[in-house]
Scaffold this motif. Structure first.
Motif, mmCIF file in Angstrom:
data_model
loop_
_atom_site.group_PDB
_atom_site.id
_atom_site.type_symbol
_atom_site.label_atom_id
_atom_site.label_comp_id
_atom_site.label_asym_id
_atom_site.label_seq_id
_atom_site.Cartn_x
_atom_site.Cartn_y
_atom_site.Cartn_z
ATOM 1 N N ASP A 105 0.862 -1.185 0.000
ATOM 2 C CA ASP A 105 0.000 0.000 0.000
ATOM 3 C C ASP A 105 0.897 1.233 0.000
ATOM 4 N N THR A 130 -4.687 2.788 -0.438
ATOM 5 C CA THR A 130 -6.048 3.037 0.046
ATOM 6 C C THR A 130 -6.192 4.297 0.885
ATOM 7 N N MET A 148 -0.715 5.284 3.002
ATOM 8 C CA MET A 148 -1.721 5.057 4.038
ATOM 9 C C MET A 148 -1.205 5.638 5.350
ATOM 10 N N GLN A 179 -5.107 6.170 -5.537
ATOM 11 C CA GLN A 179 -5.993 5.380 -4.672
ATOM 12 C C GLN A 179 -7.237 5.061 -5.502
ATOM 13 N N TYR A 230 -4.483 4.069 11.536
ATOM 14 C CA TYR A 230 -5.378 2.921 11.411
ATOM 15 C C TYR A 230 -5.434 2.150 12.725
ATOM 16 N N CYS A 239 -5.755 4.339 3.839
ATOM 17 C CA CYS A 239 -6.321 3.817 5.083
ATOM 18 C C CYS A 239 -5.853 4.662 6.273
ATOM 19 N N PRO A 240 -6.720 5.052 7.220
ATOM 20 C CA PRO A 240 -8.092 4.596 7.421
ATOM 21 C C PRO A 240 -9.168 5.414 6.709
ATOM 22 N N GLU A 298 -10.066 4.787 3.767
ATOM 23 C CA GLU A 298 -10.755 3.588 3.296
ATOM 24 C C GLU A 298 -10.152 2.392 4.017
ATOM 25 N N LEU A 299 -10.877 1.293 4.059
ATOM 26 C CA LEU A 299 -10.290 0.062 4.579
ATOM 27 C C LEU A 299 -9.134 -0.351 3.669
ATOM 28 N N PRO A 300 -8.125 -1.022 4.199
ATOM 29 C CA PRO A 300 -6.970 -1.423 3.379
ATOM 30 C C PRO A 300 -7.272 -2.653 2.524
ATOM 31 N N ASP A 301 -8.433 -2.642 1.887
ATOM 32 C CA ASP A 301 -8.947 -3.787 1.141
ATOM 33 C C ASP A 301 -8.383 -3.762 -0.277
#
Length: 537
Positions: free
Chosen positions: A61, A436, A64, A396, A69, A438-439, A441-444
């Motif tokens: 990632d 992402t 982030m 992102q 997070y 993150c946080p 967005e979720l680190p998905d």
């Protein structure tokens, strides 16, 4: 000991796909066919059957906030309760009931987005949060991290009144001549400074929790902005927390610290203390100077070159003056330090590109890898300047899940038609990594990859936004592996399953190359390995 993994579908960083690979002493030693891999087996070798599953390099990632997070995991999960203002308030009440505050502790939550509310189209206010409590300070941070709201008790603790001066690079919200509890960008600093700060052991707990969660998403490397999470905590303490976790074998994500500073004296102190891009180990390393140039599109604080289409009273908020940005970028560049600057609005991007062009004219560097974080609202002339300056772009693509619904409304069709054009940049030879934020967005990772490939929200209920900008599956995987490694000067160490590379890899339930684009987000992470050691699964 040599470990051989066979009977898999292995993306090494190039096509065609391989069947097997081997690792020893934390690095890959082979990638190729099952037969050739099994021929490497020795008496003490471990042989693992991948059972036909897909494997690729561990996900990286490239932008982030790992520490943030970890902190957010300890607060009310407002991201899961943002369908209505009533739901948000109930989440805060329930979290307080389960985790009672005492000793001046604040009730914290993060993740709301007023554009998802079904019962109002307004941001929460102090008077809304007063329905949660009037006895303890309450703070709810918007999903983007560029706006927050507090209750009346918190305003009392802060000493904020109608006469409080407006902060440079931020704003204190007002309604009918009184503070409404909303704080934007630099205005949020006064809130964060009032919240009791964690000690080093608490920081380590947050990092442990964040790393565990990241590993579950297949993330093995994080390029993270941590120094701004708790401004009252010295950067030395943050570094020490990471280094102690590394020494104890508890750091299960490789960290490249995007070093956030807001003034030149602090940056000079950091560099003069021996901290500069590339200093550190394979597990914790200093990265670029990170600057936060503007806000976000959702709360209309991203700095545009023209007024917002849906609110002509504002162009957003530039966090730094051009003078300050110029002097900090110039100092970093002259001292061999990489820079990575957050720019969402095209007005902010003008400032970033101007500062980088000026710095590189003063001290030319062939491989600087200075970058723009987000790089969303953009004009064609700016695309050309990015190519000319050989900038790196930290994209992102998961932001398309929300932003594709609002971008034209916020900035108008003309700007929307030339924005989020990361594929166009790639075609011009620009290195575009993914992440992402993150946080925010979720680190998905797989959800992020799906948005890159489909250019639609995850629910897919609106047409693709600029579909010609869609990534192929290979480009999306590379943006999370090879390109992210390039952003940290580590492409010779990670990002591919090839001999000599760090043995960081992820095992997926299904092959993304053979999965319908709208189902990529549903591919499960089966296992995650860091340096050949399983850290999830």
């Amino acid at each position: 000991m040599r470990t051989i993994y066979h009977n898999g579908v292995v993306y090494t960083g190039t096509l065609p796909l391989a069947e097997a690979f081997a690792a020893e002493d934390g690095v890959f030693t082979f990638a190729g066919s099952n037969a050739d891999a099994l021929a490497l087996a020795e008496a003490d070798s471990q042989v693992i059957d991948l059972e036909g599953r897909f494997v690729c390099s561990g996900f990286n990632d490239s932008h982030m906030h790992l520490l943030n997070y970890g902190s957010a995991l300890r607060t009310a999960p407002l991201h899961a309760h943002t369908e209505s203002l009533a739901d948000l308030l109930e989440c805060l009440r329930a979290f307080e009931a389960e985790h009672p505050r005492s000793g001046g502790a604040w009730l914290m939550g993060r993740g709301w987005n007023q554009d998802y509310f079904s019962d109002t189209d307004q941001m929460p206010s102090r008077w809304d949060l007063d329905k949660v409590s009037t006895d303890i300070p309450v703070c709810a941070v918007r999903a983007c991290g560029h706006c927050l709201v507090v209750n009346s008790k918190a305003l009392e603790v802060l000493g904020v009144t109608a006469d409080s001066p407006q902060p440079e690079g931020g704003r204190i919200g007002m309604e009918n001549g009184a503070p409404d509890g909303r704080f934007y960008d630099n205005g949020m600093d006064m809130v964060y400074k009032a919240i009791p700060i964690p000690d080093k052991e608490a920081l380590k707990d947050m990092i442990r929790a964040a790393c565990k969660a990241l590993n579950a998403y297949g993330v093995t490397s994080s390029q993270t902005d941590d120094y701004c999470v708790f401004r009252s905590v010295p950067w030395q303490t943050v570094n020490a927390a990471y280094q102690e976790l590394e020494a104890s074998g508890e750091l299960t994500v490789r960290v490249y610290e995007q070093s956030n500073f807001t003034d030149l004296p602090s940056l000079k102190e950091f560099v003069e203390a021996g901290c500069n891009t590339g200093v550190g180990t394979d597990l914790f390393k200093i990265g670029p100077l990170k600057m936060l140039g503007d806000g976000a599109l959702g709360p209309r604080t991203a700095y545009l070159s023209r007024p917002y289409a849906d609110d002509p009273s504002t162009c957003g908020i530039p966090v730094f003056s051009q003078k300050v940005m110029d002097e900090m970028v110039s100092y970093a560049n002259a001292h061999g330090m990489q820079v990575a600057i957050h720019a969402i609005g095209d007005g902010c991007l003008d400032s970033v590109l101007s500062a980088c062009e000026k710095a590189l004219a003063e001290h030319p560097r062939k491989d600087h890898r200075h970058g723009v974080v987000h790089c969303q609202i953009m004009r064609p002339d700016q695309l050309e300047k990015i190519v000319e300056l050989d900038m790196h772009i930290y994209a992102q693509t998961i932001f398309l899940d929300y932003d594709s619904r609002i971008v034209e409304v916020r900035v108008g069709k003309e700007l929307a038609d030339t924005s989020y054009v990361w594929k166009s940049l790639m075609k011009r030879g620009v290195s575009v990594s993914n992440g992402t934020d993150c946080p925010v967005e979720l680190p998905d990772v797989m959800a992020c990859i799906q948005c890159a490939v489909t250019r639609t929200p995850l629910r897919g209920d609106i047409p693709p936004y600029l579909p010609e900008e869609a990534f192929t599956v290979q480009e999306a995987l590379d943006s999370y592996t090879i390109r992210s490694a390039e952003s940290s000067f580590e492409e010779a160490r990670k990002g591919r399953i090839q001999p000599g590379m760090l043995a960081d890899f992820v095992v997926l339930e299904k092959n993304p190359f053979e999965t319908a684009p709208e189902q990529l987000k549903d591919i499960a992470i089966c296992a995650t390995y860091l340096g050949g050691k399983k850290v999830f699964g």
